[in-house]
Scaffold this motif. Structure first.
Motif, short mmCIF file in Angstrom:
data_model
loop_
_atom_site.label_atom_id
_atom_site.label_comp_id
_atom_site.label_asym_id
_atom_site.label_seq_id
_atom_site.Cartn_x
_atom_site.Cartn_y
_atom_site.Cartn_z
N TRP A 37 29.28 29.67 22.61
CA TRP A 37 29.09 29.37 21.36
C TRP A 37 27.73 28.75 21.55
O TRP A 37 27.06 28.89 20.44
N GLU A 41 24.73 29.76 18.81
CA GLU A 41 24.11 28.64 18.06
C GLU A 41 22.92 28.15 18.28
O GLU A 41 22.36 27.25 17.72
N PRO A 146 27.04 27.91 10.46
CA PRO A 146 26.78 28.60 11.84
C PRO A 146 25.42 29.30 11.50
O PRO A 146 24.93 29.86 10.31
N ASN A 148 22.50 32.25 11.63
CA ASN A 148 22.63 33.67 11.26
C ASN A 148 21.24 34.18 11.29
O ASN A 148 20.33 34.04 10.41
N ASN A 160 30.59 34.25 14.82
CA ASN A 160 30.15 33.24 13.79
C ASN A 160 31.31 33.24 12.44
O ASN A 160 31.53 32.36 11.70
N GLN A 164 33.36 30.17 10.91
CA GLN A 164 33.08 29.87 9.51
C GLN A 164 34.69 29.92 8.91
O GLN A 164 34.94 29.10 8.00
#
Length: 173
Positions: A37, A41, A146, A148, A160, A164
Motif C-alpha cells: 500500500w 501511495e 488514492p 493515480n 487503488n 476507494q
C-alpha cells in the motif's frame, strides 16, 4: 510497558527486554503489512519514518534502563509521547489527514505536561497512546484520495480502485 511497569513485580530490565522484542516485531510486522500500500501511495518514507522513530525510542529506552541513566528514565513518558507526536504529524502531513494531525497535537501537548502527573504519568501515557490507536482502529479517519499516476501497474491501479470502493461503501453506511 507504561501501564505494566508501575504495577508489575517484574523488573524494569526484564520489561524493557520484553517490550523491546515486541516493538521490533511490531515494526517488522508493520513494514510487511503496509509495504505494498505504501509503495502504491508513495508513502514508503512514512513507513521508514515510523520505523526509525520506534527503534530510536526503543534504543533510548533500553539505554536508560540498562545504563541507569536518570534523565532518560525520568523522561520516558515525554520521550514516547513526543515520538508518537512526530509520527502522527508526519502521517497527517503525508496522508493529508486531519485526524492524525489532531493526534499529533494531543500527543505533543501531553508530552509537555505529562511529568506533572508524578507516578501516574506512566498509566496516563499508556492510556493516551493505546487509546489513540483504539480510536483510529474503530473510527473512519480522513485521508487524501488514492494516488493515480501513470507509473502504477495494473495490479496497483486495481488495488487503488478496490480501496476507494471500500472507502465509498463505508461513507454510505
Amino acid at each position: 510497558m507504561f501501564a505494566a511497569a508501575p504495577v508489575s513485580r517484574v523488573g524494569w530490565q526484564q520489561l524493557a527486554l520484553a517490550w523491546s522484542g515486541l516493538t521490533v516485531m511490531g515494526v517488522a510486522s508493520m513494514v510487511a503489512m503496509v509495504s505494498f500500500w505504501a509503495r502504491v501511495e508513495r508513502l514508503m518514507w512514512l513507513v521508514y519514518s515510523w520505523s526509525v522513530l520506534m527503534l530510536l525510542g526503543t534504543a533510548v529506552t533500553d539505554w536508560g534502563v540498562f545504563g541507569s541513566v536518570g534523565p532518560v528514565l525520568l523522561n520516558l513518558c515525554p520521550l514516547w509521547l513526543g515520538l508518537c507526536a512526530i509520527g502522527h504529524g508526519l502521517t497527517g502531513w503525508g496522508m493529508r489527514s486531519r485526524a492524525f494531525l489532531w493526534l499529533a497535537g494531543v500527543h505533543g501537548s501531553a508530552a509537555l505536561v505529562i511529568t506533572q502527573l508524578g507516578s501516574w504519568q506512566y498509566v496516563a501515557t499508556g492510556v493516551i497512546i493505546s487509546g489513540s490507536l483504539l480510536v483510529l482502529a474503530q473510527l473512519r479517519w480522513d485521508m487524501r484520495p488514492p494516488i493515480n499516476y501513470a507509473l502504477l501497474s495494473a495490479r496497483q491501479r486495481a488495488f487503488n480502485r478496490q480501496q476507494q470502493a471500500l472507502r465509498d461503501a463505508h461513507l454510505s453506511i
